[in-house]
Design a protein around this motif. Structure first.
Motif, PDB file in Angstrom:
ATOM      1  N   UNK A   1       2.816   7.435   6.233  1.00 28.36           N
ATOM      2  CA  UNK A   1       2.712   8.855   6.562  1.00 28.36           C
ATOM      3  C   UNK A   1       2.268   9.063   8.000  1.00 28.36           C
ATOM      4  N   UNK A   2       1.653   8.039   8.592  1.00 28.05           N
ATOM      5  CA  UNK A   2       1.135   8.160   9.948  1.00 28.05           C
ATOM      6  C   UNK A   2       1.182   6.800  10.634  1.00 28.05           C
TER       7      UNK A   2
ATOM      8  N   UNK B   1       9.255   0.915  14.657  1.00 30.69           N
ATOM      9  CA  UNK B   1      10.477   0.738  13.875  1.00 30.69           C
ATOM     10  C   UNK B   1      10.197   0.897  12.383  1.00 30.69           C
ATOM     11  N   UNK B   2       9.102   0.311  11.924  1.00 30.85           N
ATOM     12  CA  UNK B   2       8.744   0.437  10.504  1.00 30.85           C
ATOM     13  C   UNK B   2       8.545   1.899  10.118  1.00 30.85           C
ATOM     14  N   UNK B   3       7.915   2.651  11.007  1.00 29.38           N
ATOM     15  CA  UNK B   3       7.612   4.050  10.702  1.00 29.38           C
ATOM     16  C   UNK B   3       8.841   4.941  10.831  1.00 29.38           C
ATOM     17  N   UNK B   4       9.603   4.767  11.903  1.00 25.17           N
ATOM     18  CA  UNK B   4      10.702   5.700  12.175  1.00 25.17           C
ATOM     19  C   UNK B   4      12.007   5.313  11.497  1.00 25.17           C
ATOM     20  N   UNK B   5      12.280   4.019  11.344  1.00 23.78           N
ATOM     21  CA  UNK B   5      13.565   3.593  10.798  1.00 23.78           C
ATOM     22  C   UNK B   5      13.468   3.073   9.370  1.00 23.78           C
ATOM     23  N   UNK B   6      12.340   2.457   9.036  1.00 21.39           N
ATOM     24  CA  UNK B   6      12.163   1.966   7.669  1.00 21.39           C
ATOM     25  C   UNK B   6      11.435   2.981   6.798  1.00 21.39           C
ATOM     26  N   UNK B   7      10.988   4.066   7.428  1.00 22.41           N
ATOM     27  CA  UNK B   7      10.334   5.181   6.720  1.00 22.41           C
ATOM     28  C   UNK B   7       9.084   4.750   5.966  1.00 22.41           C
ATOM     29  N   UNK B   8       8.360   3.790   6.524  1.00 25.48           N
ATOM     30  CA  UNK B   8       7.103   3.368   5.918  1.00 25.48           C
ATOM     31  C   UNK B   8       5.964   4.246   6.425  1.00 25.48           C
TER      32      UNK B   8
ATOM     33  N   UNK C   1      -0.726   6.959   3.716  1.00 25.27           N
ATOM     34  CA  UNK C   1      -0.326   5.586   4.025  1.00 25.27           C
ATOM     35  C   UNK C   1      -0.249   5.422   5.544  1.00 25.27           C
ATOM     36  N   UNK C   2      -0.830   4.341   6.034  1.00 29.22           N
ATOM     37  CA  UNK C   2      -1.003   4.124   7.474  1.00 29.22           C
ATOM     38  C   UNK C   2      -0.175   2.930   7.936  1.00 29.22           C
ATOM     39  N   UNK C   3       0.405   3.043   9.130  1.00 28.84           N
ATOM     40  CA  UNK C   3       1.134   1.939   9.761  1.00 28.84           C
ATOM     41  C   UNK C   3       0.475   1.618  11.099  1.00 28.84           C
TER      42      UNK C   3
ATOM     43  N   UNK D   1       6.621  18.329  10.713  1.00 27.19           N
ATOM     44  CA  UNK D   1       5.923  19.371   9.978  1.00 27.19           C
ATOM     45  C   UNK D   1       4.563  18.954   9.466  1.00 27.19           C
ATOM     46  N   UNK D   2       4.209  17.688   9.679  1.00 22.51           N
ATOM     47  CA  UNK D   2       2.912  17.151   9.266  1.00 22.51           C
ATOM     48  C   UNK D   2       2.609  17.477   7.798  1.00 22.51           C
ATOM     49  N   UNK D   3       3.453  16.992   6.877  1.00 24.63           N
ATOM     50  CA  UNK D   3       3.304  17.359   5.461  1.00 24.63           C
ATOM     51  C   UNK D   3       1.976  16.939   4.839  1.00 24.63           C
ATOM     52  N   UNK D   4       1.339  15.904   5.377  1.00 30.45           N
ATOM     53  CA  UNK D   4       0.044  15.483   4.833  1.00 30.45           C
ATOM     54  C   UNK D   4      -1.129  16.164   5.549  1.00 30.45           C
ATOM     55  N   UNK D   5      -0.813  17.078   6.476  1.00 29.99           N
ATOM     56  CA  UNK D   5      -1.846  17.848   7.187  1.00 29.99           C
ATOM     57  C   UNK D   5      -2.888  16.924   7.827  1.00 29.99           C
TER      58      UNK D   5
END
Length: 361
Positions: free
Chosen positions: A237-238, A228-235, A168-170, A151-155
């Motif tokens: 926004x992008x 993995x950090x983004x999808x599984x550790x939920x770190x 927050x960037x990964x 849903x791209x909450x941070x637009x």
């Protein structure tokens, strides 16, 4: 020098986190390819060949399927023969260094020309490797995209949004990952384009990149670890990642949890391949290694690339997949920044521009 993350700035205590992208070996039944003194092999050894493909992090899924395709085709064309392909994956530059330090690769499939140049300098890959295969030995290309939450909450719509204080960037670590270098250069090239600057006049671009890097919450060792950090550790926004990795995440790793955003202007990623002749010559496997890489330009392999969201060099096959591989506005880093040798010297050596811009004052 390790870059400083946004999280470190906020806590003053945390070191840069990272999930190590372990080099993964796909298990194959290998034979001990002992060569005769004259460099030839016995009949038994000719029938049982093992090749090691040392590759970059997020290519593992494609090569897993291509290896099966190639092995079946090879055995059909060479009755009684068997070829087993082993895979090793990690950050592209770490993989290149491993080969330079003794890892016995038969072929290398990287995502950055500078990694290949290292092996040329070491005498492991032929100086004319680009002429040995079609399209300067680049069977497919890719680009960098932005993977955001469902849903791209941070637009988030473009690179400029990554400089906002609420984002927050990964990304992986540009010191170890070719994908991370493309992420950095993609943002930097966009900055030059957006602010109408150039590599000699880049003040506004530097300020923009400082803000982006200040928002980075983790620098992982490789692209898959960053996923993995983004999808599984939920770190974050992008996640800044390659087009194929983003689609893989959207369809497998985090189905229904992420969306893909194509920037208005991004970077062209060439993925070079080469035979490591110093290994294959002594083991009598050069012909098989060449056949393995040449097969990447065959129609089944090119179609497989497109199906896995890699951009095949065959323009007809690419055009047939325009719905999933849309036309994009990209720039070639060599055209904008000069040679890869110059890029590395300017941006990624210790104390280079990446270190300077990633440093929090």
């Amino acid at each position: 020098m390790q870059p400083i993350t946004k999280k470190m700035t906020e806590t003053r205590r945390l070191s840069i986190s990272g999930v190590l992208a372990m080099s993964v070996l796909a298990i194959g039944c290998s034979s001990n390819d002992a060569s005769q003194q004259d460099g030839s092999t016995t009949a038994h050894e000719q029938q049982n060949i093992s090749l090691l493909n040392v590759s970059y992090d997020v290519s593992r899924d494609f090569y897993k399927d291509y290896n099966a395709l190639f092995s079946q085709d090879y055995q059909q064309k060479n009755p009684g023969s068997k070829v087993d392909i082993k895979q090793s994956h990690g950050g592209s530059s770490k993989q290149a260094m491993s080969v330079a330090n003794g890892l016995q690769a038969d072929v290398v499939t990287f995502n950055q020309e500078s990694d290949m140049n290292l092996l040329v300098e070491k005498g492991l890959v032929a100086t004319d490797w680009q002429q040995a295969l079609p399209n300067n030995a680049v069977p497919y290309t890719s680009t960098m995209v932005l993977l955001v939450r469902d849903g791209n909450p941070k637009n988030i719509k473009d690179w400029t949004d990554l400089a906002r204080s609420d984002v927050d960037v990964v990304i992986p670590n540009p010191k170890t990952s070719g994908t991370a270098r493309y992420a950095f250069l993609g943002a930097y090239g966009y900055g030059l384009h957006h602010f109408k600057e150039n590599p000699q006049n880049h003040t506004k671009t530097d300020d923009f990149i400082k803000k982006v890097l200040a928002n980075v919450v983790t620098y992982d060792n490789g692209a898959r670890a960053a996923t993995t950090s983004f999808t599984q550790r939920s770190l974050g926004d992008v996640l800044i990642t390659t087009e194929n990795e983003a689609h893989l995440a959207a369809k497998q790793f985090a189905k229904g949890q992420v969306d893909i955003v194509y920037p208005s202007y991004s970077i062209l990623i060439n993925n070079p391949v080469a035979v490591v002749a110093t290994t294959t010559d002594k083991d009598g496997k050069t012909a098989a290694a060449n056949t393995y890489l040449q097969g990447l330009w065959d129609e089944p392999a090119q179609t497989l690339m497109a199906n896995m969201y890699l951009r095949p060099s065959d323009k007809k096959i690419l055009a047939a997949h325009k719905d999933t591989l849309p036309a994009i506005n990209t720039f070639d880093p060599v055209t904008v920044f000069d040679s890869w040798e110059q890029i590395m010297a300017t941006f990624f050596v210790d104390g280079g521009r990446f270190d300077q811009l990633a440093r929090v004052e």
